[in-house]
Design a protein around this motif. Structure first.
Motif, short mmCIF file in Angstrom:
data_model
loop_
_atom_site.label_atom_id
_atom_site.label_comp_id
_atom_site.label_asym_id
_atom_site.label_seq_id
_atom_site.Cartn_x
_atom_site.Cartn_y
_atom_site.Cartn_z
N GLY A 166 0.73 -1.17 -0.01
CA GLY A 166 0.08 -0.09 0.06
C GLY A 166 0.96 1.26 0.03
N ARG A 167 0.24 2.26 -0.57
CA ARG A 167 1.11 3.44 -0.72
C ARG A 167 0.19 4.75 -0.29
NH1 ARG A 167 1.39 3.28 -6.63
NH2 ARG A 167 -0.80 2.50 -6.12
N VAL A 168 0.80 5.97 0.01
CA VAL A 168 0.10 7.10 0.18
C VAL A 168 1.04 8.20 -0.90
CG1 VAL A 168 -0.06 9.15 1.75
CG2 VAL A 168 -0.26 6.61 2.49
N LEU A 169 0.14 9.07 -1.50
CA LEU A 169 0.99 9.99 -1.91
C LEU A 169 0.60 11.32 -1.56
CD1 LEU A 169 0.62 10.54 -6.11
CD2 LEU A 169 -0.35 12.26 -4.46
N ARG A 170 1.52 12.23 -1.47
CA ARG A 170 1.45 13.50 -0.91
C ARG A 170 1.65 14.33 -2.04
NH1 ARG A 170 5.05 18.01 -0.69
NH2 ARG A 170 6.73 16.55 0.21
N ALA A 171 0.72 15.59 -2.35
CA ALA A 171 0.97 16.66 -3.39
C ALA A 171 0.74 17.93 -2.67
CB ALA A 171 -0.12 16.30 -4.30
N LEU A 172 1.53 19.02 -3.09
CA LEU A 172 1.56 20.16 -2.62
C LEU A 172 1.52 21.03 -3.94
CD1 LEU A 172 1.95 21.74 0.14
CD2 LEU A 172 4.37 21.89 -0.45
N LEU A 173 0.66 22.15 -3.76
CA LEU A 173 0.41 23.11 -4.83
C LEU A 173 -0.06 24.55 -4.33
CD1 LEU A 173 -2.66 23.01 -6.49
CD2 LEU A 173 -2.06 20.75 -5.54
N ALA A 174 0.24 25.34 -4.93
CA ALA A 174 -0.10 26.74 -4.71
C ALA A 174 -1.00 27.22 -5.88
CB ALA A 174 0.95 27.63 -4.58
N PRO A 175 -2.46 26.89 -5.83
CA PRO A 175 -3.39 27.06 -6.91
C PRO A 175 -3.63 28.58 -7.30
CG PRO A 175 -4.52 26.54 -5.00
CD PRO A 175 -3.24 26.35 -4.57
N GLU A 176 -3.04 29.55 -6.40
CA GLU A 176 -3.42 30.82 -6.64
C GLU A 176 -2.67 31.61 -5.61
OE1 GLU A 176 -7.55 32.29 -4.28
OE2 GLU A 176 -7.81 30.46 -5.57
N PRO A 177 -2.37 32.91 -5.77
CA PRO A 177 -1.50 33.53 -4.85
C PRO A 177 -2.14 33.60 -3.34
CG PRO A 177 -1.50 34.86 -6.59
CD PRO A 177 -2.31 33.71 -6.85
N GLY A 178 -1.21 33.28 -2.22
CA GLY A 178 -1.97 33.46 -1.01
C GLY A 178 -2.46 31.99 -0.50
N VAL A 179 -2.59 31.00 -1.29
CA VAL A 179 -3.26 29.81 -1.07
C VAL A 179 -2.18 28.62 -1.03
CG1 VAL A 179 -4.87 28.31 -1.51
CG2 VAL A 179 -5.61 30.65 -1.40
N LEU A 180 -1.97 27.76 -0.19
CA LEU A 180 -1.48 26.57 -0.22
C LEU A 180 -2.42 25.42 -0.08
CD1 LEU A 180 1.61 25.58 -0.59
CD2 LEU A 180 1.93 25.73 1.85
N ARG A 181 -2.26 24.50 -0.98
CA ARG A 181 -3.15 23.23 -0.92
C ARG A 181 -2.27 21.97 -0.73
NH1 ARG A 181 -6.68 22.84 -5.64
NH2 ARG A 181 -7.71 24.36 -4.65
N LEU A 182 -2.53 21.29 0.30
CA LEU A 182 -2.10 19.96 0.67
C LEU A 182 -2.94 19.05 0.14
CD1 LEU A 182 0.04 18.01 2.07
CD2 LEU A 182 -1.32 18.78 4.12
N VAL A 183 -2.47 17.75 -0.22
CA VAL A 183 -3.56 16.74 -0.80
C VAL A 183 -2.72 15.38 -0.43
CG1 VAL A 183 -4.71 15.48 -2.56
CG2 VAL A 183 -4.31 18.00 -2.78
N VAL A 184 -3.49 14.69 0.05
CA VAL A 184 -2.81 13.16 0.49
C VAL A 184 -3.99 12.20 -0.06
CG1 VAL A 184 -2.82 11.69 2.35
CG2 VAL A 184 -2.18 13.90 2.57
N VAL A 185 -3.46 11.33 -0.90
CA VAL A 185 -4.38 10.43 -1.65
C VAL A 185 -3.84 8.78 -1.19
CG1 VAL A 185 -4.81 9.26 -4.14
CG2 VAL A 185 -4.24 11.99 -3.62
#
Length: 157
Positions: free
Chosen positions: A71-90
């Protein structure tokens, strides 16, 4: 024909990282996240690292990510717009329900509960959070769940 992911001109993405679905690897997730967050305030870094740890632990505990030997876990990180940071765990899928904060606990049950506070922390620390199936078709429900959290960075553009 080339298929490119949809991104906005201001969006920034860090390389996604994949980890074994083992609770002992949450320390590696935290350690890898810190350099990715270089340049952000210490308070934001600590907040995002804590939420990533909780979200990854949930993925391992409540899906095939932790149940299957590979089994695995994926971690993604992005800044979709200025002033916002989005963390995603799949996760690797097979959740019995969507990730949610336990709602049917009495105050006494919360006081003695040893589990179930991870998403409560994410809810308190993130400006918004949620979950969605990786592939939004009913027959694909076992393919994974993405849990995301957004944080305000203080940048304006």
């Amino acid at each position: 024909m080339t298929i490119l992911p949809h991104t906005t001109p201001t969006e920034h993405r860090w390389p996604a990282r994949i980890y074994p679905g083992d609770l002992s690897r949450t320390s590696t997730i935290r350690a890898d996240l810190r350099p990715d967050l270089a340049g952000f305030t210490e308070d934001l870094v600590e907040t995002v690292v804590l939420c990533a740890s909780e979200m990854a632990a949930n993925a391992v505990e409540h899906s095939r990510s932790g149940a299957d030997p590979d089994g695995r876990v994926l971690r993604a990180l992005l800044a979709p717009e200025p002033g916002v940071l989005r963390l995603v765990v799949v996760d690797d899928g097979a959740r019995e329900s969507s990730p949610e904060i336990p709602a049917r606990r009495t105050e006494a049950e919360w006081m003695s509960a040893e589990r179930g506070r991870g998403l409560l922390l994410v809810d308190a620390l993130a400006r918004a959070w949620g979950a969605y199936p990786v592939v939004p078709f009913p027959f694909c429900a076992d393919l994974g769940t993405a849990v995301w959290a957004e944080f305000t960075t203080g940048e304006t553009g």
